[in-house]
Design a protein around this motif. Sequence first.
Motif, PDB file in Angstrom:
ATOM      1  N   LYS A 137      21.049  32.432  33.234  1.00 46.40           N
ATOM      2  CA  LYS A 137      19.965  33.510  33.049  1.00 46.40           C
ATOM      3  C   LYS A 137      20.791  34.852  32.488  1.00 46.40           C
ATOM      4  CE  LYS A 137      15.635  32.781  34.657  1.00 46.40           C
ATOM      5  NZ  LYS A 137      15.795  31.840  35.791  1.00 46.40           N
ATOM      6  N   LEU A 138      19.948  35.435  31.269  1.00 45.83           N
ATOM      7  CA  LEU A 138      20.960  36.332  30.592  1.00 45.83           C
ATOM      8  C   LEU A 138      20.949  37.604  31.286  1.00 45.83           C
ATOM      9  CD1 LEU A 138      21.662  36.522  27.663  1.00 45.83           C
ATOM     10  CD2 LEU A 138      19.399  37.658  26.945  1.00 45.83           C
ATOM     11  N   ASP A 139      20.263  38.182  32.230  1.00 43.74           N
ATOM     12  CA  ASP A 139      20.042  39.401  32.876  1.00 43.74           C
ATOM     13  C   ASP A 139      21.324  39.307  34.119  1.00 43.74           C
ATOM     14  OD1 ASP A 139      17.472  38.448  32.144  1.00 43.74           O
ATOM     15  OD2 ASP A 139      16.787  39.165  34.303  1.00 43.74           O
ATOM     16  N   SER A 140      21.163  38.193  34.627  1.00 41.11           N
ATOM     17  CA  SER A 140      22.612  37.853  35.794  1.00 41.11           C
ATOM     18  C   SER A 140      23.667  37.846  35.170  1.00 41.11           C
ATOM     19  CB  SER A 140      22.109  36.778  36.776  1.00 41.11           C
ATOM     20  OG  SER A 140      21.773  35.702  36.132  1.00 41.11           O
ATOM     21  N   ALA A 141      23.886  37.147  34.047  1.00 42.02           N
ATOM     22  CA  ALA A 141      25.028  37.135  33.416  1.00 42.02           C
ATOM     23  C   ALA A 141      25.545  38.540  32.969  1.00 42.02           C
ATOM     24  CB  ALA A 141      24.951  36.277  31.843  1.00 42.02           C
ATOM     25  N   LEU A 142      24.584  39.269  32.383  1.00 41.73           N
ATOM     26  CA  LEU A 142      24.952  40.774  31.884  1.00 41.73           C
ATOM     27  C   LEU A 142      25.589  41.399  33.326  1.00 41.73           C
ATOM     28  CD1 LEU A 142      25.045  42.117  29.281  1.00 41.73           C
ATOM     29  CD2 LEU A 142      22.814  43.022  29.923  1.00 41.73           C
ATOM     30  N   GLY A 143      24.681  41.366  34.613  1.00 45.57           N
ATOM     31  CA  GLY A 143      25.287  41.984  35.589  1.00 45.57           C
ATOM     32  C   GLY A 143      26.531  41.601  35.920  1.00 45.57           C
ATOM     33  N   MET A 144      26.712  40.092  36.129  1.00 45.02           N
ATOM     34  CA  MET A 144      28.058  39.763  36.480  1.00 45.02           C
ATOM     35  C   MET A 144      28.999  40.177  35.698  1.00 45.02           C
ATOM     36  SD  MET A 144      29.468  37.763  38.777  1.00 45.02           S
ATOM     37  CE  MET A 144      30.936  36.857  38.704  1.00 45.02           C
ATOM     38  N   GLY A 145      28.860  40.228  34.241  1.00 45.09           N
ATOM     39  CA  GLY A 145      29.813  40.503  33.346  1.00 45.09           C
ATOM     40  C   GLY A 145      30.246  42.139  33.664  1.00 45.09           C
ATOM     41  N   MET A 146      29.311  42.951  33.973  1.00 45.78           N
ATOM     42  CA  MET A 146      29.352  44.435  34.072  1.00 45.78           C
ATOM     43  C   MET A 146      30.260  44.596  35.566  1.00 45.78           C
ATOM     44  SD  MET A 146      27.892  46.057  31.906  1.00 45.78           S
ATOM     45  CE  MET A 146      27.370  45.498  30.291  1.00 45.78           C
ATOM     46  N   ALA A 147      29.969  43.647  36.530  1.00 47.22           N
ATOM     47  CA  ALA A 147      30.687  43.756  37.843  1.00 47.22           C
ATOM     48  C   ALA A 147      32.276  43.383  37.454  1.00 47.22           C
ATOM     49  CB  ALA A 147      30.142  42.881  38.696  1.00 47.22           C
ATOM     50  N   VAL A 148      32.502  42.175  36.681  1.00 50.48           N
ATOM     51  CA  VAL A 148      33.626  41.975  36.273  1.00 50.48           C
ATOM     52  C   VAL A 148      34.484  43.195  35.602  1.00 50.48           C
ATOM     53  CG1 VAL A 148      35.019  40.114  35.107  1.00 50.48           C
ATOM     54  CG2 VAL A 148      33.282  39.366  36.734  1.00 50.48           C
ATOM     55  N   ILE A 149      33.869  43.518  34.523  1.00 57.14           N
ATOM     56  CA  ILE A 149      34.548  44.571  33.735  1.00 57.14           C
ATOM     57  C   ILE A 149      35.084  45.627  34.946  1.00 57.14           C
ATOM     58  CG2 ILE A 149      34.255  46.548  31.841  1.00 57.14           C
ATOM     59  CD1 ILE A 149      32.386  44.894  30.560  1.00 57.14           C
ATOM     60  N   PHE A 150      33.992  46.235  35.687  1.00 59.44           N
ATOM     61  CA  PHE A 150      34.411  47.079  36.812  1.00 59.44           C
ATOM     62  C   PHE A 150      35.662  46.660  37.468  1.00 59.44           C
ATOM     63  CE2 PHE A 150      32.952  49.694  40.407  1.00 59.44           C
ATOM     64  CZ  PHE A 150      33.364  50.736  39.834  1.00 59.44           C
ATOM     65  N   VAL A 151      35.457  45.552  37.925  1.00 59.42           N
ATOM     66  CA  VAL A 151      36.599  45.212  39.261  1.00 59.42           C
ATOM     67  C   VAL A 151      37.898  44.957  38.288  1.00 59.42           C
ATOM     68  CG1 VAL A 151      37.292  43.381  40.544  1.00 59.42           C
ATOM     69  CG2 VAL A 151      34.845  44.216  40.577  1.00 59.42           C
ATOM     70  N   MET A 152      37.825  44.307  36.966  1.00 63.22           N
ATOM     71  CA  MET A 152      39.126  43.971  36.338  1.00 63.22           C
ATOM     72  C   MET A 152      39.759  45.410  35.926  1.00 63.22           C
ATOM     73  SD  MET A 152      38.706  41.202  33.412  1.00 63.22           S
ATOM     74  CE  MET A 152      39.510  39.614  33.708  1.00 63.22           C
ATOM     75  N   THR A 153      38.987  46.446  35.529  1.00 63.85           N
ATOM     76  CA  THR A 153      39.721  47.510  35.057  1.00 63.85           C
ATOM     77  C   THR A 153      40.414  48.172  36.418  1.00 63.85           C
ATOM     78  OG1 THR A 153      37.819  47.856  33.878  1.00 63.85           O
ATOM     79  CG2 THR A 153      39.389  49.804  33.897  1.00 63.85           C
ATOM     80  N   LEU A 154      39.619  48.129  37.387  1.00 63.77           N
ATOM     81  CA  LEU A 154      40.206  48.896  38.702  1.00 63.77           C
ATOM     82  C   LEU A 154      41.187  47.965  39.448  1.00 63.77           C
ATOM     83  CD1 LEU A 154      36.887  49.625  41.079  1.00 63.77           C
ATOM     84  CD2 LEU A 154      38.539  51.356  39.770  1.00 63.77           C
ATOM     85  N   ALA A 155      41.160  46.826  39.215  1.00 61.26           N
ATOM     86  CA  ALA A 155      42.223  45.918  39.989  1.00 61.26           C
ATOM     87  C   ALA A 155      43.648  46.327  39.034  1.00 61.26           C
ATOM     88  CB  ALA A 155      41.837  44.440  39.752  1.00 61.26           C
ATOM     89  N   SER A 156      43.260  46.132  37.605  1.00 61.50           N
ATOM     90  CA  SER A 156      44.549  46.313  36.721  1.00 61.50           C
ATOM     91  C   SER A 156      45.259  47.945  37.424  1.00 61.50           C
ATOM     92  CB  SER A 156      44.209  46.458  35.322  1.00 61.50           C
ATOM     93  OG  SER A 156      43.574  45.401  34.830  1.00 61.50           O
ATOM     94  N   THR A 157      44.256  48.836  37.612  1.00 58.61           N
ATOM     95  CA  THR A 157      44.853  50.109  37.809  1.00 58.61           C
ATOM     96  C   THR A 157      45.618  49.874  39.383  1.00 58.61           C
ATOM     97  OG1 THR A 157      42.804  50.840  36.942  1.00 58.61           O
ATOM     98  CG2 THR A 157      44.288  52.501  37.997  1.00 58.61           C
ATOM     99  N   PHE A 158      45.054  49.302  40.209  1.00 59.61           N
ATOM    100  CA  PHE A 158      45.787  49.376  41.322  1.00 59.61           C
ATOM    101  C   PHE A 158      46.878  48.567  41.669  1.00 59.61           C
ATOM    102  CE2 PHE A 158      41.654  51.478  42.581  1.00 59.61           C
ATOM    103  CZ  PHE A 158      42.004  52.415  43.225  1.00 59.61           C
ATOM    104  N   THR A 159      46.555  47.319  41.066  1.00 53.04           N
ATOM    105  CA  THR A 159      47.791  46.493  41.179  1.00 53.04           C
ATOM    106  C   THR A 159      48.973  46.996  40.387  1.00 53.04           C
ATOM    107  OG1 THR A 159      46.962  45.158  39.417  1.00 53.04           O
ATOM    108  CG2 THR A 159      46.482  44.096  41.451  1.00 53.04           C
ATOM    109  N   TRP A 160      48.938  47.796  39.230  1.00 55.63           N
ATOM    110  CA  TRP A 160      49.930  48.334  38.508  1.00 55.63           C
ATOM    111  C   TRP A 160      50.485  49.282  39.407  1.00 55.63           C
ATOM    112  CZ3 TRP A 160      52.467  52.552  36.764  1.00 55.63           C
ATOM    113  CH2 TRP A 160      53.169  52.295  35.686  1.00 55.63           C
TER     114      TRP A 160
END
Lengths: 195, 195
Positions: A37-60
Amino acid sequence: MELAIRIFSMAIAAIFVQNFVLARFLGLCPYIGVSKKLDSALGMGMAVIFVMTLASTFTWLIQHFLLIPLQMEFLQTIAFILTIASLVQFVEMVIQKTAPALYKALGVFLPLITTNCAVLGVAILNVQEEYTFFGAILNGLFAGIGFTLVLVLMAGIRERMDKAEVPEAMKGMPIAMIIAGGMALAFLGFAGLQF
Amino acid sequence: MSNFKEFTKGLVKENPVFVMALGLCPTLGVTSSVANGIGMGLAATFVLVMANIIISLIKDLIPTKVRIPAYIVVIASFVTIVDMVMHAYLPALYKSLGLFIPLIVVNCIILGRAEAFAGKNKVIPSIFDGLGMGLGFTLALVVIASVREFLGNGTLLGIQIMPSSYQPMLIAILAPGAFLVMGFLMAILNMLKKK
Protein backbone atom coordinates in the motif's frame (compact mmCIF):
# COMPACT_ATOMS: atom_id res chain seq x y z
CA MET A 1 29.86 26.36 -3.87
CA GLU A 2 32.32 23.51 -3.96
CA LEU A 3 30.74 22.13 -0.81
CA ALA A 4 27.30 22.25 -2.40
CA ILE A 5 28.56 20.31 -5.41
CA ARG A 6 30.14 17.71 -3.17
CA ILE A 7 26.93 17.28 -1.21
CA PHE A 8 24.98 17.05 -4.47
CA SER A 9 27.24 14.35 -5.89
CA MET A 10 27.01 12.45 -2.61
CA ALA A 11 23.22 12.60 -2.81
CA ILE A 12 23.20 11.30 -6.38
CA ALA A 13 25.55 8.49 -5.44
CA ALA A 14 23.62 7.38 -2.35
CA ILE A 15 20.13 7.74 -3.83
CA PHE A 16 20.61 6.50 -7.39
CA VAL A 17 23.99 4.98 -8.21
CA GLN A 18 24.52 2.94 -5.03
CA ASN A 19 20.88 2.64 -4.08
CA PHE A 20 20.63 0.67 -0.86
CA VAL A 21 17.89 -1.66 -1.99
CA LEU A 22 18.54 -2.17 -5.68
CA ALA A 23 22.34 -2.02 -5.85
CA ARG A 24 23.48 -3.06 -2.36
CA PHE A 25 20.66 -5.49 -1.48
CA LEU A 26 20.01 -3.97 1.93
CA GLY A 27 16.59 -3.59 3.51
CA LEU A 28 14.84 -6.08 1.26
CA CYS A 29 12.41 -7.40 3.90
CA PRO A 30 10.50 -4.11 4.29
CA TYR A 31 10.95 -3.42 0.57
CA ILE A 32 8.94 -6.55 -0.25
CA GLY A 33 6.85 -6.63 2.94
CA VAL A 34 5.56 -3.07 3.29
CA SER A 35 5.19 -2.19 -0.38
CA LYS A 36 1.61 -3.36 -0.85
CA LYS A 37 0.00 0.00 0.00
CA LEU A 38 1.22 3.45 -0.91
CA ASP A 39 0.50 5.20 2.41
CA SER A 40 2.13 2.56 4.59
CA ALA A 41 5.12 2.53 2.25
CA LEU A 42 5.45 6.28 2.67
CA GLY A 43 5.13 6.02 6.45
CA MET A 44 7.70 3.23 6.64
CA GLY A 45 10.02 5.24 4.39
CA MET A 46 9.77 8.30 6.62
CA ALA A 47 10.46 6.21 9.71
CA VAL A 48 13.50 4.67 8.02
CA ILE A 49 14.88 8.07 6.91
CA PHE A 50 14.52 9.31 10.48
CA VAL A 51 16.07 6.23 12.09
CA MET A 52 18.89 6.05 9.54
CA THR A 53 19.90 9.67 10.05
CA LEU A 54 19.80 9.32 13.83
CA ALA A 55 21.62 5.99 13.70
CA SER A 56 24.39 7.44 11.51
CA THR A 57 24.82 10.29 13.97
CA PHE A 58 24.97 8.17 17.10
CA THR A 59 27.02 5.31 15.73
CA TRP A 60 29.60 7.77 14.38
CA LEU A 61 29.87 9.34 17.83
CA ILE A 62 30.16 5.93 19.48
CA GLN A 63 32.78 4.76 16.99
CA HIS A 64 34.96 7.85 17.32
CA PHE A 65 34.58 8.75 20.98
CA LEU A 66 34.15 5.34 22.57
CA LEU A 67 35.36 2.41 20.49
CA ILE A 68 38.49 3.94 18.90
CA PRO A 69 39.90 5.60 22.06
CA LEU A 70 39.30 2.39 24.02
CA GLN A 71 40.64 0.26 21.14
CA MET A 72 37.52 -1.85 21.11
CA GLU A 73 36.65 -1.68 17.44
CA PHE A 74 35.94 -5.40 17.45
CA LEU A 75 32.83 -4.65 19.53
CA GLN A 76 31.49 -2.52 16.66
CA THR A 77 28.74 -4.94 15.60
CA ILE A 78 27.38 -5.36 19.13
CA ALA A 79 27.62 -1.67 20.00
CA PHE A 80 25.93 -0.55 16.79
CA ILE A 81 23.06 -3.00 16.90
CA LEU A 82 22.28 -2.05 20.50
CA THR A 83 22.32 1.64 19.62
CA ILE A 84 19.96 1.04 16.73
CA ALA A 85 17.65 -1.15 18.80
CA SER A 86 17.22 1.53 21.45
CA LEU A 87 16.73 4.25 18.83
CA VAL A 88 13.98 2.25 17.15
CA GLN A 89 12.28 1.68 20.48
CA PHE A 90 12.34 5.44 21.02
CA VAL A 91 10.94 6.26 17.58
CA GLU A 92 8.22 3.67 18.11
CA MET A 93 7.18 5.30 21.36
CA VAL A 94 7.09 8.75 19.75
CA ILE A 95 5.00 7.62 16.77
CA GLN A 96 2.61 5.69 19.01
CA LYS A 97 1.95 8.85 21.05
CA THR A 98 1.82 11.41 18.22
CA ALA A 99 0.37 9.53 15.24
CA PRO A 100 -1.74 6.52 16.29
CA ALA A 101 -3.13 6.08 12.77
CA LEU A 102 0.34 5.77 11.30
CA TYR A 103 1.32 3.45 14.14
CA LYS A 104 -1.62 1.20 13.30
CA ALA A 105 -0.76 1.18 9.59
CA LEU A 106 2.86 0.21 10.14
CA GLY A 107 1.88 -2.48 12.61
CA VAL A 108 4.51 -5.10 13.11
CA PHE A 109 7.00 -3.53 10.76
CA LEU A 110 8.13 -0.72 13.04
CA PRO A 111 9.94 -2.95 15.54
CA LEU A 112 11.34 -4.72 12.51
CA ILE A 113 13.37 -1.62 11.58
CA THR A 114 15.84 -2.94 14.17
CA THR A 115 16.42 -5.95 11.98
CA ASN A 116 16.36 -3.81 8.84
CA CYS A 117 19.85 -4.44 7.59
CA ALA A 118 19.87 -1.09 5.77
CA VAL A 119 20.16 0.74 9.10
CA LEU A 120 23.04 -1.33 10.46
CA GLY A 121 24.47 -1.36 6.94
CA VAL A 122 24.66 2.41 6.70
CA ALA A 123 26.29 2.62 10.14
CA ILE A 124 29.02 0.15 9.17
CA LEU A 125 29.50 1.69 5.73
CA ASN A 126 29.99 5.11 7.33
CA VAL A 127 32.90 3.67 9.29
CA GLN A 128 34.33 1.76 6.32
CA GLU A 129 34.21 4.79 4.03
CA GLU A 130 35.77 6.93 6.77
CA TYR A 131 33.23 9.72 6.50
CA THR A 132 33.50 12.82 8.64
CA PHE A 133 30.77 13.49 11.19
CA PHE A 134 28.60 15.56 8.83
CA GLY A 135 29.42 13.27 5.94
CA ALA A 136 28.08 10.33 7.94
CA ILE A 137 24.86 12.15 8.84
CA LEU A 138 24.29 13.21 5.23
CA ASN A 139 25.05 9.71 3.98
CA GLY A 140 22.47 8.29 6.40
CA LEU A 141 19.90 10.85 5.27
CA PHE A 142 20.49 10.26 1.56
CA ALA A 143 20.54 6.49 1.93
CA GLY A 144 17.19 6.74 3.72
CA ILE A 145 15.79 8.91 0.95
CA GLY A 146 17.00 6.41 -1.65
CA PHE A 147 15.31 3.61 0.27
CA THR A 148 12.05 5.55 0.54
CA LEU A 149 12.12 6.44 -3.16
CA VAL A 150 12.27 2.84 -4.35
CA LEU A 151 9.85 1.68 -1.64
CA VAL A 152 7.23 4.22 -2.73
CA LEU A 153 7.80 3.50 -6.43
CA MET A 154 7.41 -0.21 -5.70
CA ALA A 155 4.18 0.38 -3.74
CA GLY A 156 2.80 2.43 -6.63
CA ILE A 157 3.56 -0.33 -9.11
CA ARG A 158 2.17 -3.05 -6.87
CA GLU A 159 -1.10 -1.17 -6.27
CA ARG A 160 -1.65 -1.24 -10.02
CA MET A 161 -0.54 -4.85 -10.26
CA ASP A 162 -3.54 -5.79 -8.13
CA LYS A 163 -5.76 -5.22 -11.14
CA ALA A 164 -3.48 -6.94 -13.61
CA GLU A 165 -3.87 -10.58 -14.60
CA VAL A 166 -0.85 -12.36 -13.18
CA PRO A 167 -0.28 -16.08 -13.87
CA GLU A 168 -1.33 -18.16 -10.87
CA ALA A 169 2.18 -19.33 -9.95
CA MET A 170 3.58 -15.79 -10.21
CA LYS A 171 1.15 -14.21 -7.72
CA GLY A 172 2.55 -12.59 -4.59
CA MET A 173 6.27 -12.82 -3.94
CA PRO A 174 7.47 -14.01 -7.37
CA ILE A 175 5.94 -11.12 -9.30
CA ALA A 176 7.21 -8.67 -6.66
CA MET A 177 10.71 -10.02 -7.28
CA ILE A 178 10.33 -9.66 -11.04
CA ILE A 179 9.17 -6.05 -10.61
CA ALA A 180 12.15 -5.41 -8.34
CA GLY A 181 14.37 -6.90 -11.03
CA GLY A 182 12.94 -4.51 -13.57
CA MET A 183 13.53 -1.58 -11.24
CA ALA A 184 17.08 -2.72 -10.55
CA LEU A 185 17.62 -2.90 -14.30
CA ALA A 186 16.44 0.69 -14.64
CA PHE A 187 18.65 1.82 -11.76
CA LEU A 188 21.62 0.07 -13.36
CA GLY A 189 21.37 2.87 -15.91
CA PHE A 190 22.62 5.29 -13.26
CA ALA A 191 25.84 3.32 -12.82
CA GLY A 192 28.92 5.39 -13.47
CA LEU A 193 27.05 8.66 -13.06
CA GLN A 194 29.42 11.12 -11.42
CA PHE A 195 29.74 14.84 -10.93
CA MET B 1 12.84 -39.42 15.86
CA SER B 2 11.31 -36.06 16.66
CA ASN B 3 14.77 -34.49 16.64
CA PHE B 4 15.17 -35.78 13.12
CA LYS B 5 11.91 -34.07 12.21
CA GLU B 6 13.14 -30.77 13.68
CA PHE B 7 16.18 -31.15 11.49
CA THR B 8 14.47 -31.96 8.19
CA LYS B 9 11.67 -29.40 8.39
CA GLY B 10 14.11 -26.55 7.76
CA LEU B 11 15.51 -28.16 4.65
CA VAL B 12 12.37 -28.29 2.53
CA LYS B 13 8.97 -27.92 4.21
CA GLU B 14 9.77 -24.75 6.14
CA ASN B 15 12.75 -23.63 4.08
CA PRO B 16 13.58 -20.18 5.47
CA VAL B 17 14.24 -18.58 2.09
CA PHE B 18 11.84 -20.13 -0.39
CA VAL B 19 8.89 -20.84 1.89
CA MET B 20 9.13 -18.18 4.58
CA ALA B 21 10.92 -15.49 2.52
CA LEU B 22 13.26 -14.59 5.38
CA GLY B 23 16.84 -13.40 5.10
CA LEU B 24 16.44 -12.02 1.62
CA CYS B 25 19.29 -9.51 1.77
CA PRO B 26 22.18 -11.98 2.04
CA THR B 27 20.29 -14.39 -0.21
CA LEU B 28 20.36 -11.93 -3.06
CA GLY B 29 23.49 -10.03 -2.09
CA VAL B 30 26.08 -12.82 -1.96
CA THR B 31 24.79 -15.33 -4.49
CA SER B 32 26.77 -14.09 -7.48
CA SER B 33 29.00 -17.17 -7.04
CA VAL B 34 28.45 -20.60 -5.48
CA ALA B 35 31.54 -20.31 -3.26
CA ASN B 36 30.19 -17.11 -1.69
CA GLY B 37 26.82 -18.79 -1.18
CA ILE B 38 28.37 -21.75 0.65
CA GLY B 39 30.56 -19.48 2.80
CA MET B 40 27.65 -17.28 3.78
CA GLY B 41 25.38 -20.26 4.42
CA LEU B 42 27.85 -22.03 6.69
CA ALA B 43 28.69 -18.84 8.60
CA ALA B 44 24.99 -18.26 9.23
CA THR B 45 24.50 -21.91 10.20
CA PHE B 46 27.26 -21.66 12.80
CA VAL B 47 25.75 -18.51 14.30
CA LEU B 48 22.27 -20.03 14.20
CA VAL B 49 23.26 -23.25 16.00
CA MET B 50 25.38 -21.50 18.65
CA ALA B 51 22.76 -18.81 19.28
CA ASN B 52 20.04 -21.47 19.54
CA ILE B 53 22.10 -23.40 22.11
CA ILE B 54 22.84 -20.37 24.31
CA ILE B 55 19.33 -18.97 24.06
CA SER B 56 17.65 -22.25 24.91
CA LEU B 57 19.97 -22.54 27.93
CA ILE B 58 19.34 -19.04 29.29
CA LYS B 59 15.71 -18.63 28.25
CA ASP B 60 14.40 -18.95 31.80
CA LEU B 61 16.80 -16.31 33.13
CA ILE B 62 15.73 -13.56 30.72
CA PRO B 63 12.68 -11.45 31.60
CA THR B 64 10.19 -11.61 28.71
CA LYS B 65 10.25 -7.86 28.17
CA VAL B 66 13.94 -7.58 27.36
CA ARG B 67 14.29 -10.89 25.56
CA ILE B 68 14.78 -9.40 22.07
CA PRO B 69 17.75 -7.18 23.05
CA ALA B 70 19.20 -10.12 25.00
CA TYR B 71 18.87 -12.41 21.97
CA ILE B 72 20.49 -9.77 19.76
CA VAL B 73 23.49 -9.50 22.08
CA VAL B 74 23.96 -13.28 22.02
CA ILE B 75 23.70 -13.36 18.23
CA ALA B 76 26.01 -10.37 17.81
CA SER B 77 28.69 -12.05 19.96
CA PHE B 78 28.79 -15.09 17.70
CA VAL B 79 28.75 -12.93 14.59
CA THR B 80 31.78 -11.09 15.97
CA ILE B 81 33.54 -14.44 16.42
CA VAL B 82 32.72 -15.49 12.85
CA ASP B 83 33.85 -12.09 11.59
CA MET B 84 37.24 -12.35 13.30
CA VAL B 85 37.87 -16.00 12.39
CA MET B 86 36.99 -15.41 8.76
CA HIS B 87 39.14 -12.30 8.61
CA ALA B 88 42.11 -14.29 9.92
CA TYR B 89 41.79 -17.58 8.02
CA LEU B 90 39.65 -16.90 4.93
CA PRO B 91 40.62 -13.38 3.84
CA ALA B 92 39.46 -13.84 0.23
CA LEU B 93 35.98 -14.99 1.24
CA TYR B 94 35.89 -12.31 3.93
CA LYS B 95 36.52 -9.67 1.31
CA SER B 96 33.93 -10.90 -1.16
CA LEU B 97 31.21 -11.26 1.50
CA GLY B 98 32.18 -7.87 2.94
CA LEU B 99 29.35 -6.03 4.61
CA PHE B 100 27.15 -9.11 4.77
CA ILE B 101 29.17 -10.77 7.56
CA PRO B 102 28.40 -8.22 10.28
CA LEU B 103 24.90 -8.09 8.82
CA ILE B 104 24.29 -11.73 9.84
CA VAL B 105 23.24 -10.08 13.13
CA VAL B 106 20.13 -8.68 11.51
CA ASN B 107 19.33 -11.77 9.47
CA CYS B 108 15.68 -12.34 10.30
CA ILE B 109 16.12 -16.13 10.16
CA ILE B 110 18.37 -16.17 13.23
CA LEU B 111 16.31 -13.85 15.41
CA GLY B 112 13.19 -15.56 14.09
CA ARG B 113 14.38 -19.02 15.19
CA ALA B 114 15.48 -17.64 18.57
CA GLU B 115 12.04 -16.17 19.12
CA ALA B 116 9.96 -18.96 17.58
CA PHE B 117 11.92 -22.02 18.65
CA ALA B 118 14.95 -21.74 20.92
CA GLY B 119 13.14 -19.47 23.38
CA LYS B 120 10.53 -22.19 23.93
CA ASN B 121 12.40 -25.48 23.60
CA LYS B 122 15.18 -27.50 25.23
CA VAL B 123 18.79 -27.54 24.05
CA ILE B 124 18.88 -30.73 21.95
CA PRO B 125 15.86 -29.96 19.75
CA SER B 126 17.15 -26.38 19.41
CA ILE B 127 20.46 -27.63 18.03
CA PHE B 128 18.67 -29.73 15.42
CA ASP B 129 16.34 -26.88 14.58
CA GLY B 130 19.26 -24.51 14.10
CA LEU B 131 21.18 -27.03 12.05
CA GLY B 132 18.20 -27.76 9.82
CA MET B 133 17.30 -24.13 9.26
CA GLY B 134 20.94 -23.18 8.66
CA LEU B 135 21.46 -25.94 6.13
CA GLY B 136 18.12 -25.08 4.50
CA PHE B 137 19.38 -21.52 4.15
CA THR B 138 22.68 -22.79 2.73
CA LEU B 139 20.81 -25.04 0.30
CA ALA B 140 18.70 -22.13 -0.94
CA LEU B 141 21.81 -19.95 -1.36
CA VAL B 142 23.58 -22.69 -3.32
CA VAL B 143 20.58 -23.23 -5.61
CA ILE B 144 20.24 -19.52 -6.40
CA ALA B 145 23.99 -19.04 -6.73
CA SER B 146 24.29 -22.05 -9.06
CA VAL B 147 21.71 -20.63 -11.44
CA ARG B 148 23.29 -17.19 -11.37
CA GLU B 149 26.89 -18.33 -11.72
CA PHE B 150 25.96 -20.80 -14.48
CA LEU B 151 24.04 -18.25 -16.53
CA GLY B 152 26.25 -15.28 -15.82
CA ASN B 153 29.67 -16.86 -16.04
CA GLY B 154 29.25 -20.35 -17.52
CA THR B 155 30.96 -21.84 -14.45
CA LEU B 156 30.02 -23.68 -11.26
CA LEU B 157 32.26 -23.21 -8.21
CA GLY B 158 34.74 -21.58 -10.59
CA ILE B 159 34.96 -24.65 -12.86
CA GLN B 160 34.18 -24.01 -16.52
CA ILE B 161 31.01 -25.91 -17.47
CA MET B 162 29.92 -24.32 -20.71
CA PRO B 163 32.10 -24.41 -23.86
CA SER B 164 34.14 -21.28 -24.38
CA SER B 165 31.83 -20.26 -27.22
CA TYR B 166 29.10 -19.65 -24.61
CA GLN B 167 28.25 -15.98 -24.36
CA PRO B 168 27.66 -15.37 -20.61
CA MET B 169 24.46 -13.59 -19.61
CA LEU B 170 26.20 -10.97 -17.54
CA ILE B 171 22.86 -9.70 -16.24
CA ALA B 172 22.48 -12.81 -14.05
CA ILE B 173 25.39 -11.90 -11.80
CA LEU B 174 24.49 -8.20 -11.71
CA ALA B 175 21.92 -6.84 -9.26
CA PRO B 176 18.79 -7.20 -11.46
CA GLY B 177 19.61 -10.85 -12.17
CA ALA B 178 19.41 -11.63 -8.45
CA PHE B 179 15.80 -10.44 -8.28
CA LEU B 180 14.79 -12.06 -11.56
CA VAL B 181 16.33 -15.47 -10.75
CA MET B 182 14.76 -15.41 -7.28
CA GLY B 183 11.36 -14.50 -8.74
CA PHE B 184 11.41 -17.29 -11.31
CA LEU B 185 12.66 -19.89 -8.79
CA MET B 186 9.83 -18.97 -6.41
CA ALA B 187 7.29 -19.18 -9.23
CA ILE B 188 8.57 -22.62 -10.23
CA LEU B 189 8.26 -23.78 -6.61
CA ASN B 190 4.69 -22.45 -6.48
CA MET B 191 3.88 -24.36 -9.65
CA LEU B 192 5.32 -27.59 -8.26
CA LYS B 193 3.36 -27.14 -5.04
CA LYS B 194 0.07 -26.72 -6.91
CA LYS B 195 0.44 -30.06 -8.64
